[in-house]
Structures are given as C-alpha cells and as structure tokens.
Design a protein around this motif. Structure first.
Motif, mmCIF file in Angstrom:
data_model
loop_
_atom_site.group_PDB
_atom_site.id
_atom_site.type_symbol
_atom_site.label_atom_id
_atom_site.label_comp_id
_atom_site.label_asym_id
_atom_site.label_seq_id
_atom_site.Cartn_x
_atom_site.Cartn_y
_atom_site.Cartn_z
ATOM 1 N N THR A 1 -7.990 26.344 -10.131
ATOM 2 C CA THR A 1 -9.274 26.032 -10.770
ATOM 3 C C THR A 1 -9.970 27.333 -11.163
ATOM 4 O O THR A 1 -10.600 27.406 -12.216
ATOM 5 C CB THR A 1 -10.173 25.257 -9.788
ATOM 6 N N ILE B 1 -14.890 18.210 -11.816
ATOM 7 C CA ILE B 1 -13.893 19.010 -12.535
ATOM 8 C C ILE B 1 -14.601 20.183 -13.177
ATOM 9 O O ILE B 1 -15.748 20.079 -13.605
ATOM 10 C CB ILE B 1 -13.073 18.206 -13.574
ATOM 11 N N LEU C 1 -7.262 14.568 -11.797
ATOM 12 C CA LEU C 1 -8.204 14.941 -12.861
ATOM 13 C C LEU C 1 -8.477 16.446 -12.863
ATOM 14 O O LEU C 1 -8.985 16.986 -13.843
ATOM 15 C CB LEU C 1 -9.509 14.146 -12.711
ATOM 16 N N GLY C 2 -8.133 17.106 -11.759
ATOM 17 C CA GLY C 2 -8.320 18.554 -11.663
ATOM 18 C C GLY C 2 -8.997 18.924 -10.358
ATOM 19 O O GLY C 2 -9.729 18.113 -9.773
ATOM 20 N N HIS C 3 -8.731 20.132 -9.861
ATOM 21 C CA HIS C 3 -9.296 20.641 -8.612
ATOM 22 C C HIS C 3 -8.967 19.707 -7.446
ATOM 23 O O HIS C 3 -7.812 19.590 -7.065
ATOM 24 C CB HIS C 3 -10.796 20.906 -8.756
ATOM 25 N N LYS D 1 -0.411 18.088 -13.769
ATOM 26 C CA LYS D 1 -1.399 18.886 -14.490
ATOM 27 C C LYS D 1 -2.680 18.057 -14.579
ATOM 28 O O LYS D 1 -2.620 16.821 -14.552
ATOM 29 C CB LYS D 1 -0.900 19.178 -15.910
ATOM 30 N N PRO D 2 -3.844 18.711 -14.696
ATOM 31 C CA PRO D 2 -5.077 17.927 -14.822
ATOM 32 C C PRO D 2 -4.959 16.890 -15.936
ATOM 33 O O PRO D 2 -4.534 17.214 -17.051
ATOM 34 C CB PRO D 2 -6.135 18.992 -15.149
#
Ligand code: NI
Ligand code: MN
Length: 220
Positions: A184, A25, A6-8, A211-212
């Motif tokens: 991020t 995120i 989802l990111g980070h 990728k996120p």
C-alpha cells in the motif's frame, strides 16, 4: 462465496450477504460496494476508513461500536473470544497482537484492543487476521474454527512479514491463504511471490495472490 481483495486490508465477502471488512483503500473509496454488513478489526485509520461515512450495520469491538453508535451508525459491539450472528452471518472475534486507537481530527481516543475475525457464510469460514504479529494461539484459532481461507498481513513493520506469516499459515491450516496489508505504501513493500512459493513447496496449502480489485471463488 466470492472473496474480493479491494486493497490493503479491505476485503469483500459476497455470498448470501455482502460483508465488507476494514473499509479503507488508499486514494480511493469503497462507497460503491454497498455492503450489508461492515466488520472492523481495529480503530486505526487504515482499517476504520469509511466506516462512519458508509452508515451500514457494523460489527466491531465494544469501544469502536460505542464510538460508531455515537455517530448514529447501527453498530453491533462484541469482544475477543465472542461470537455473534448478524443477519444469519456468524462473526467470531479473534485476538490480534497489535495496538488500537480511534483518531478523529488529529486527536487519538481509546479504540479498544485490535482483533481479527472468523466469518462464516454459506458454509465457508474465512479468517481475517487484522493487523497482527505472529502468535502461537493462531494454532488454537485454526483448531477451533477450521477456516477454509486465511487472510494474513505480510507487509512487515506494523504487522507480520512474510516469514512470520508463513508460520501463521501453518498454525491456522486453512487450505487457501491470501496475503493482505502489503504494497500500500513504501514502508510495507513486500514481494508476495517467495511467500507463495515457500508455502506451496512445503505444505498442501495454496496461496492466492490477488491484485486490488481481483476476486476469487471459494467453494464450501
Ligand atoms: Ni493497525
Ligand atoms: Mn494497518
């Protein structure tokens, strides 16, 4: 099992249950994910994220679990080296070489040690290293748990960078490696492609750069 980055450091594992690790995120919310269980690696804001607001069953080190319980969250406390089973999903807490605190309204409170997790669901073992430096006991985490997938920070500055993460991947020995905790912010900008190329040229491990928002399928 499906793994969604989802990111980070925030990763969703979807199988017989939905497990959300480190619900933060940048500039967004993971509230729509609606997980069954949340796992928190350590108290830093970029990992605790929406842990309080989501109000889900949460697995964390005892200090964070106690804090969450004080907010009315059904938290399951554990500590490094231990394993618990929650709703049929096994969580083993692993060491991480990092720091930890809980920050609330600009005030820092003790948040216990930083950790990682090996999470087993539907016959697949996933190691999320949390925020960490490289340490040689990652070899032991690999030997004990045989993770199928390793989620490793590569951003540098606050964690391992790509060179250390490459050695970490070799210590752990998971067939699939997914880089996390990079790009991020400007301070943790990294190009994951040379990391992927170097690992795939020198080992039989595969690096999946997500990728996120991207999802990959891992078979048992
Ligand atoms: Ni941290
Ligand atoms: Mn972090």
């Amino acid at each position: 099992m499906q793994i969604t980055f989802l990111g980070h450091s925030c990763v969703l594992l979807t199988g017989s249950r939905k497990i959300l690790i480190d619900p933060f995120i940048e500039g967004g919310s993971v509230a729509s994910v609606n997980p069954d269980i949340i796992a928190i690696t350590h108290g830093h804001a970029d990992h605790m994220g929406e842990a309080v607001g989501l109000r889900k069953k949460t697995v964390a080190i005892t200090e964070i679990a106690k804090y969450l319980k004080s907010k009315g969250i059904p938290a399951e406390g554990m500590n490094i080296g231990g394993t618990i089973v929650v709703d049929g999903i096994s969580f083993t807490m692993t060491p991480a070489v990092h720091s930890g605190w809980i920050e609330e309204a600009g005030i820092a409170a003790g948040g216990g040690a930083a950790a990682g997790f090996v999470i087993r669901m539907d016959g697949v073992a996933v190691y999320h290293a949390g925020d960490t430096a490289l340490f040689s006991d990652m070899k032991l985490i690999g030997e004990l748990n045989h993770p199928d997938v390793a989620l490793l920070p590569i951003g540098g500055r606050f964690t391992m960078g790509p060179d250390e993460a490459m050695m970490a991947a070799q210590f752990i020995g998971a067939k699939t490696v997914i880089p996390i905790h990079y790009n991020t912010w400007e301070k943790i900008v990294q190009d994951p492609e040379p990391f992927k190329t170097a690992i795939e040229r020198t080992t039989d491990m595969k690096v999946r750069i997500l990728k996120p928002g991207e999802t990959t399928e891992i078979r048992a």
